[in-house]
Every structure is written in C-alpha cells, then in structure tokens.
Design a protein around this motif. Structure first.
Motif, short mmCIF file in Angstrom:
data_model
loop_
_atom_site.label_atom_id
_atom_site.label_comp_id
_atom_site.label_asym_id
_atom_site.label_seq_id
_atom_site.Cartn_x
_atom_site.Cartn_y
_atom_site.Cartn_z
N PHE A 96 -10.13 -124.58 45.90
CA PHE A 96 -10.83 -123.86 46.92
C PHE A 96 -12.22 -124.08 46.55
N LEU A 97 -12.64 -124.02 45.21
CA LEU A 97 -14.21 -124.06 44.86
C LEU A 97 -14.70 -125.55 44.80
N GLY A 98 -13.68 -126.46 44.61
CA GLY A 98 -14.26 -127.81 44.93
C GLY A 98 -15.24 -128.21 43.90
N GLY A 99 -15.12 -127.70 42.59
CA GLY A 99 -16.23 -128.09 41.46
C GLY A 99 -17.22 -127.00 41.32
N GLU A 100 -17.29 -126.12 42.45
CA GLU A 100 -18.75 -125.16 42.05
C GLU A 100 -18.10 -124.15 41.08
#
Length: 228
Positions: A96-100
């Motif tokens: 969901f966050l994709g690395g954030e």
C-alpha cells in the motif's frame, strides 16, 4: 446493544448490528469507561485497518488498550481514511505505502480527512441497509471527519480507480468494474452506471494508491457484479 464503533465511508461511527469483515483503530483509546463515545473520534493520526481475526489474539472491543472499529470491508476503511496495519497485514501495508514512510503518509492523509476549509456539506444522516433504515443511532452532528476536498472528478470520465468511493444524492457508492455499487452496512446492492458524483469520499492520497494498482479487499457481496 451494538457499540458505536461501526464505520461508514464518511468516517462516522454508528451503533448498528452489522459488524463487517475487517476491524481497525485510530491510534488508541478514545471511548469512555462505559464504552460510549464523547466528542472525540480518534486518538492519533495513525488510522489502521486490520484483520478481523489474527492468530489467537483476543481483545475486548472497547477495552483498556484501544477503541476497536469495524468496517464492511477494506474499501470502506480506505474511504474513511484508514490504511493497512503493519502488525497483522504487513505485506499489504508495504504494498500500500510503496516505500513511503508511515509517519509521512499518516500526517498527509490526516489533513485530507479533517480539512475544515473545504466547504463540503455533512453526510446524509440516513444510510439504508436493504429495507431497514439505520439512522436511529447515528450522530447527526457534522464532524471534521466528514470533510473532504471540494474538487470532484466526474466518474463518467473513467478517472476513478476500482475501490474508490463517492457520494451521490447522500448515498455512498463504490467504483468496481466500470459501475457503481451502492454501499450499506450489510453489503453492496443495486449497481448503477458510472455518473457524476456530489463529492469523493476516499481521500486523494489513497485514490492515488488505488490508481497505482493496489487491490483492496471487498465484501463478498461485491463479487456478484464482477465482470469477466
């Protein structure tokens, strides 16, 4: 008597019998000792969506640790501004966050779900569940959680990804397979063609994640309208 911890797509909390398929919290405890709510609707900016059952874990819905919340499904939770939990849904949370960073995301989305200057009207006080109206236990006062951004893209332009939720004539609808499914506390009903909406319910940052390809969990009632 159901507790006032069932979440609708506007992020409001209600006391209805239907519990849904997922649970979550808003950063801790904000209920009172008698398991009722005051004016508070969150304990911190960390709003999460969890597994309804995880291993052998057991807790009291409104106990000492945190205020448990319940959602029809993840699509509803995302519309209300919740994200996947890193404890019981670690891989989903990472996808969901994709690395954030979590802190960065939670700060930004908290602004989106509580922005007081958007000028939007409060949600409809009544949401229908089949033939039953579930407004009797609703908190009818507008709250900051009900606020959303004013700019709403037209759904008939095909600009909204699956899993996005929007409001039409005071009712909530979810985008799925090129149509809109009518949301209720017990499931999805009465699909209608894509059309312009009064406003978006899902926060913009979460819409961007859905557009990037994240696949949220749907209530089983939505599967009957999947297009092959």
């Amino acid at each position: 008597m159901p507790l006032q911890n069932r979440v609708d797509p506007w992020g409001e909390l209600h006391a209805v019998a239907a519990r849904g398929t997922m649970m979550g919290n808003r950063g801790g405890k904000f209920h009172r000792h008698d398991q009722t709510l005051g004016k508070r609707r969150w304990a911190s900016q960390h709003w999460i969506c969890c597994e309804l059952h995880y291993k052998n874990a057991h807790h009291e819905a409104m106990g000492q640790g945190y205020t448990s919340l319940f959602f029809l499904d993840e699509v509803t939770a995302l519309a209300a501004g919740h994200r996947p939990c890193f404890y019981c849904r670690r891989q989903d949370a990472k996808d969901f966050l994709g690395g954030e960073k979590v802190e960065s995301f939670d700060r930004r989305v908290h602004v989106e779900r509580t922005e007081p200057s958007s000028g939007l009207r409060p949600p409809s006080p009544i949401l229908r569940t089949g033939e039953v109206e579930c407004g009797e236990a609703f908190n009818l006062s507008p709250s900051p959680v009900a606020q959303r951004w004013e700019k709403v893209p037209k759904a008939d332009e095909g600009s909204l990804p699956d899993g996005c939720m929007l409001e039409i004539d005071g009712e909530a609808y979810a985008v799925k397979s090129g149509q809109l499914l009518h949301w209720t506390f017990t499931g999805y009903y009465s699909p209608v063609p894509m059309q312009s909406a009064s406003r978006l319910l899902t926060p913009p940052s979460i819409i961007a994640i859905l557009a990037r390809g994240y696949k949220p969990r749907w209530h089983p009632s939505a599967q009957q309208w999947d297009k092959s």
